[in-house]
Motif scaffolding. Sequence first.
Motif, mmCIF file in Angstrom:
data_model
loop_
_atom_site.group_PDB
_atom_site.id
_atom_site.type_symbol
_atom_site.label_atom_id
_atom_site.label_comp_id
_atom_site.label_asym_id
_atom_site.label_seq_id
_atom_site.Cartn_x
_atom_site.Cartn_y
_atom_site.Cartn_z
ATOM 1 N N LYS A 35 32.308 38.981 50.009
ATOM 2 C CA LYS A 35 32.219 39.456 48.629
ATOM 3 C C LYS A 35 31.564 38.384 47.762
ATOM 4 O O LYS A 35 31.608 37.194 48.079
ATOM 5 C CB LYS A 35 33.612 39.787 48.078
ATOM 6 N N VAL A 36 30.974 38.799 46.666
ATOM 7 C CA VAL A 36 30.358 37.873 45.723
ATOM 8 C C VAL A 36 31.393 37.471 44.678
ATOM 9 O O VAL A 36 32.198 38.297 44.226
ATOM 10 C CB VAL A 36 29.139 38.517 45.042
ATOM 11 N N PHE A 90 28.013 50.124 44.159
ATOM 12 C CA PHE A 90 28.873 48.997 44.512
ATOM 13 C C PHE A 90 29.784 48.700 43.331
ATOM 14 O O PHE A 90 29.434 48.926 42.172
ATOM 15 C CB PHE A 90 28.045 47.763 44.889
ATOM 16 N N THR A 93 24.788 41.103 44.597
ATOM 17 C CA THR A 93 25.748 42.028 45.208
ATOM 18 C C THR A 93 25.045 43.268 45.723
ATOM 19 O O THR A 93 25.335 43.751 46.830
ATOM 20 C CB THR A 93 26.829 42.427 44.192
ATOM 21 N N LYS A 94 24.116 43.788 44.948
ATOM 22 C CA LYS A 94 23.382 44.987 45.363
ATOM 23 C C LYS A 94 22.569 44.717 46.630
ATOM 24 O O LYS A 94 22.539 45.539 47.553
ATOM 25 C CB LYS A 94 22.457 45.466 44.244
ATOM 26 N N VAL A 152 32.186 46.294 40.910
ATOM 27 C CA VAL A 152 32.330 44.939 40.368
ATOM 28 C C VAL A 152 33.551 44.917 39.457
ATOM 29 O O VAL A 152 33.715 45.788 38.595
ATOM 30 C CB VAL A 152 31.089 44.505 39.573
ATOM 31 N N ASP A 168 33.264 44.796 45.413
ATOM 32 C CA ASP A 168 32.233 44.080 46.170
ATOM 33 C C ASP A 168 31.902 42.743 45.513
ATOM 34 O O ASP A 168 31.392 41.834 46.164
ATOM 35 C CB ASP A 168 30.966 44.927 46.261
ATOM 36 N N CYS A 169 32.192 42.651 44.212
ATOM 37 C CA CYS A 169 31.939 41.425 43.451
ATOM 38 C C CYS A 169 33.102 41.219 42.491
ATOM 39 O O CYS A 169 33.540 42.174 41.833
ATOM 40 C CB CYS A 169 30.620 41.530 42.691
ATOM 41 N N HIS A 180 24.961 44.508 49.499
ATOM 42 C CA HIS A 180 25.553 45.818 49.741
ATOM 43 C C HIS A 180 24.559 46.745 50.434
ATOM 44 O O HIS A 180 24.873 47.424 51.410
ATOM 45 C CB HIS A 180 26.021 46.427 48.427
ATOM 46 N N ALA A 184 24.604 38.132 39.276
ATOM 47 C CA ALA A 184 25.660 38.437 40.238
ATOM 48 C C ALA A 184 25.524 39.866 40.746
ATOM 49 O O ALA A 184 25.748 40.145 41.930
ATOM 50 C CB ALA A 184 27.037 38.230 39.593
ATOM 51 N N SER A 185 25.132 40.768 39.855
ATOM 52 C CA SER A 185 24.973 42.177 40.229
ATOM 53 C C SER A 185 23.782 42.377 41.162
ATOM 54 O O SER A 185 23.847 43.143 42.130
ATOM 55 C CB SER A 185 24.802 43.022 38.961
#
Length: 238
Positions: free
Chosen positions: A136-137, A31, A230-231, A33, A99-100, A234, A226-227
């Motif tokens: 999206k984040v 993903f 997002t993961k 970022v 994605d973020c 995703h 945040a990661s």
Amino acid sequence: LETLPLPARQRRARQASTAFLSCGERIKMGFKVAVIYYSRNGRLVTLANIIAEGIRQVEGADVTVYRVKDPIAGDDRALFDHGVLDAPVATPEVVLQADCIVLGAPGRQGRVCAEMSFFLDSLRDFQINGCLLKGKVGSAFTSVGEVGSGHGGHEGILQSFHSFFLQHGMLPVGVPPSPMMDAAPLATPLGTCMSGSSAAKDTPGSRLRSLSEEEVKLAYSQGEWASIITKQLHDDGD
């Protein structure tokens, strides 16, 4: 296959796409970022890169640090600290493909600086054409307390970033609460804020502003959090 209902066709296609993988393993897609900052004197360069390091700790994260191009000064190196212009320029396409999105800008008299606001306004077509950033984040960081730019107001600045995320159907993410916040005077769950005075002496001539140990840890944890989110989003969407 063509006569099956749509959901059944999708399931069959997914089964077919993984049938040739050895040991029954499925492909894990990464993903993207984008950490996007605006700064002239480099105060946020350190913060942006620490957040990016936190993001990289999560498997599959593909993170790049970008800068917002000054709509008036452009790339006049005489107006920026050395190294600030080294990062690639953020574009609407960069935002759309990520994605973020993690945004950072200094405060100006209690509000987001005009240069970042100009960039965010340039993304209005994404909202007009079907809320293209939905899902999206989004996360944010800032700095306050520099002479000439005003003091305080950091939570209002971070809230304005969160408002932008919500206006586009994005999912705002802040700093996960922790005991470290007790030692950081500007700590807030809304995002990391860098204070005007550095806890450690800055290296003469360096573009990188020193952060306190607490600020470093909060920024790192914000990026990692945040990661992680997002993961999860995703992977659930695959």
